[in-house]
Scaffold this active site. Structure first.
Site, PDB file in Angstrom:
ATOM      1  CD1 TRP A   1       4.886 -26.948   5.391  1.00 56.28           C
ATOM      2  CD2 TRP A   1       5.494 -26.254   3.495  1.00 56.28           C
ATOM      3  NE1 TRP A   1       4.273 -26.851   4.787  1.00 56.28           N
ATOM      4  CE2 TRP A   1       4.115 -26.786   3.413  1.00 56.28           C
ATOM      5  CE3 TRP A   1       5.835 -26.276   2.340  1.00 56.28           C
ATOM      6  CZ2 TRP A   1       3.114 -26.700   2.963  1.00 56.28           C
ATOM      7  CZ3 TRP A   1       4.705 -26.025   0.934  1.00 56.28           C
ATOM      8  CH2 TRP A   1       3.908 -26.132   1.389  1.00 56.28           C
TER       9      TRP A   1
ATOM     10  CE  LYS B   1       3.497 -30.467   2.783  1.00 56.48           C
ATOM     11  NZ  LYS B   1       1.661 -30.410   2.563  1.00 56.48           N
TER      12      LYS B   1
ATOM     13  CB  THR C   1       1.620 -24.332   9.766  1.00 58.47           C
ATOM     14  OG1 THR C   1       2.538 -24.672   7.791  1.00 58.47           O
ATOM     15  CG2 THR C   1       1.710 -22.546   8.860  1.00 58.47           C
TER      16      THR C   1
ATOM     17  CD  GLU D   1      -1.867 -22.375   7.501  1.00 57.26           C
ATOM     18  OE1 GLU D   1      -1.723 -23.941   6.998  1.00 57.26           O
ATOM     19  OE2 GLU D   1      -1.397 -21.592   7.244  1.00 57.26           O
TER      20      GLU D   1
END
Ligand code: ADP
Length: 541
Positions: A444, A439, A187, A331
């Site tokens: 991102w 975002k 991520t 996550e």
């Protein structure tokens, strides 16, 4: 404790594939390629191809625990890699092709990928990356025709590899602990370097099951789901597993995600549900408006990755599409909250509860805390940092002790970086974000990187990037810049400096010059003040 007397059989991804082939052999996987051509396979055929691929992987020397990278859009081949790699006990490491090349090679090298499977539409990108990858990295092209001439030297061909295993028979799937790793996704939705989330067979299966419990009406052998959400991003929100568990046919759109292509695919293929970020939904709704109708069989739309907005909700309802919101993170596998069925299937009356992120999925626990870590009530009013605990939430980043240390509180709960309220009904609602990130279209952008890139522009003394609401991209970065006294610096100069260090889509369209950055009492830049000042920047443009 008295132990139950039941068989202790591990929950493994290979078991999902075998179940799908036994129970739903005629369900299908349709994939569109970059040229718009479609391939079709039944689950029975996919099962056979995965077994061939597993033999091929072993022949290439892949061992249990090895990380194998993919850099590809949604296709049956990408899906086959999910199953074959997990099946042999290796790890399918999906890489986001939209990241900046340096980030991609950083990620592939950190994961120590031994092989990289890639889509031929991404060949030029992979060829550029190749010299920065570890020596000995092998490449396999997932090509529809001949291998592209600019592919890295020694590139192998996916179809040739599996064709060579036609007579190898069924692969004998090994059995191992369900806590074994099977997938890896980095991520960039954190500060600092990208962080690896390493999923286990058990976590993937529990996530798929609990997501299906929340979204019961979307799955089944009479349903067809379009996965606009990429296989390279958090396992396409678990769709590979939940579709195969339930016999739900899958439609995979490849790299063409414009409204007309997605509409056509849905209409022709009898799609009943689409999973995607609001930006893709926005493009689809434009096409629906243009055509004056929705794709014939479309019933539900799952929106996640960014908030569902009232205009999008109203547009969906106007055309009879039931909007469902999901919230989650890389996550958290990701789907951790969803709208409840009574709200989804209730009257289409622009119910504001549909804009809330929804109730926790089975096994998900949420907690709200204030700045001192003290728990806050779930009264729909108290705003606090959102933390989460669940068997499919990461317990630590891959080979990243520092990142891990910062991510959990002393009770072991994971800090989401989202700021929420929780209503007495159990619904969570995101009201802000504490992580300093933007975002845009589901991807991102780091404020920190933008700011340091801006500071490299001569004549800039201070810079602060904030997220501002944008009707198409959900958010876009707005860069607030302070010039040195007497300096001649234009917005384009700043943008050019950023463009030399970051991906094109990350460069802000707008740079505003201000006299000074607002500061908090403790001497930090007050992004809250900036966000407040520019909150209608794009909405009013
Ligand atoms: P994904 O894009 O699959 O949600 P990421 O890890 O890239 O996963 O991003 C997670 C973050 O995205 C969340 O912490 C939150 O800030 C934002 N997000 C995800 N879903 C929603 C949603 N439904 N509403 C608002 N923000 C969301």
């Amino acid at each position: 404790m008295l132990q139950g007397l039941m068989m202790d059989r591990p929950l493994l991804v290979s078991g999902i594939l075998e179940h799908a082939a036994r129970a739903y052999p005629e369900s299908t996987v349709v994939s569109a390629n970059a040229a718009g051509e479609r391939s079709r396979y039944t689950f029975r055929e996919i099962h056979a191809r995965v077994h061939q691929l597993a033999h091929a992987l072993i022949r290439l020397g892949v061992k249990p625990g090895d990380r194998v990278g993919t850099i590809a859009f949604n296709s049956n081949r990408h899906l086959e890699l999910y199953y074959a790699l997990a099946g042999i006990g290796a790890v399918c490491h999906t890489i986001n092709p939209r990241l900046f090349p340096e980030q991609i090679s950083w990620i592939a090298n950190h994961a120590e990928d031994s092989i990289l499977f890639f889509d031929t539409v991404l060949t030029a990108q992979v060829a550029t990356l190749a010299p920065s990858l570890a020596k000995g990295t092998r490449f396999v092209a997932m090509a529809d025709g001949p291998l592209p001439s600019d592919a890295p030297e020694g590139t192998l061909d996916y179809e040739t590899l599996i064709a060579a295993e036609k007579d190898s028979g069924l692969f004998d799937w090994p059995e191992f602990s369900e806590n074994t790793a099977c997938a890896l996704c980095y991520t960039s939705g954190t500060t600092g370097n990208p962080k690896g989330v390493l999923y286990s067979h058990r976590s993937q299966i529990l996530h798929a099951l609990s997501k299906m419990l929340a979204l019961l009406k979307m799955f089944g052998s009479d349903k067809r789901i379009l996965a606009v959400v990429p296989l390279f991003h958090v396992n396409a929100w678990g769709l590979p597993y939940s579709c195969f568990l339930t016999g739900t046919s899958m439609v995979l759109p490849g790299s063409r995600l414009d409204g007309a292509s997605v509409f056509g695919l849905m209409d022709d293929e009898g799609v009943t549900t689409n999973f995607g970020v609001p930006t893709v939904w926005g493009m689809l709704m434009e096409e629906i408006r243009k055509q004056g109708r929705k794709p014939a069989t479309l019933e539900h739309g799952l929106i996640g990755g960014a908030a569902l907005t009232m205009p999008l909700l109203k547009a969906m309802e106007e055309f009879g599409i039931r909007a469902v919101q999901g919230w989650g993170m890389t996550e958290t596998s990701p789907v951790s909250t969803t709208t409840t069925a009574d709200i989804i299937n209730g009257p289409a009356n622009a119910n504001p509860r549909k804009l809330r992120q929804g109730v926790p999925t089975w096994t998900t626990e949420l907690k709200l805390v204030d700045e001192n870590g003290k728990r806050l009530p779930h009264d729909g009013v108290s705003r606090g940092d959102l933390l989460i605990r669940c068997p499919y939430v990461t317990s630590g980043y891959y080979n990243d002790a520092k990142g891990t240390a910062a991510a959990f509180d002393e009770e072991g709960w994971f800090r989401t970086g989202d700021v929420s309220v929780i209503h007495p009904t159990g619904e969570m609602e995101i009201v802000d974000r504490s992580k300093d990130l933007i975002k845009s279209g589901g991807e991102w952008i780091s404020s920190l990187e933008l700011e340091s890139a801006a500071l490299s522009c001569p004549g800039v003394t201070a810079a602060a990037a904030i997220a501002v609401f944008h009707p198409k991209w959900s958010e876009r970065p707005l860069l607030c810049v302070v010039k040195a006294a007497g300096a001649e610096v234009s917005a384009d100069d700043v943008r050019t400096s950023i463009a030399s260090r970051m991906a094109k889509w990350q460069v802000p369209e707008d740079v505003v010059f201000i006299d000074a950055l607002p500061m908090t009492a403790t001497g930090k830049i007050s992004k809250l003040t900036l966000r407040e000042r520019f909150k209608d920047f794009y909405a009013s443009a």
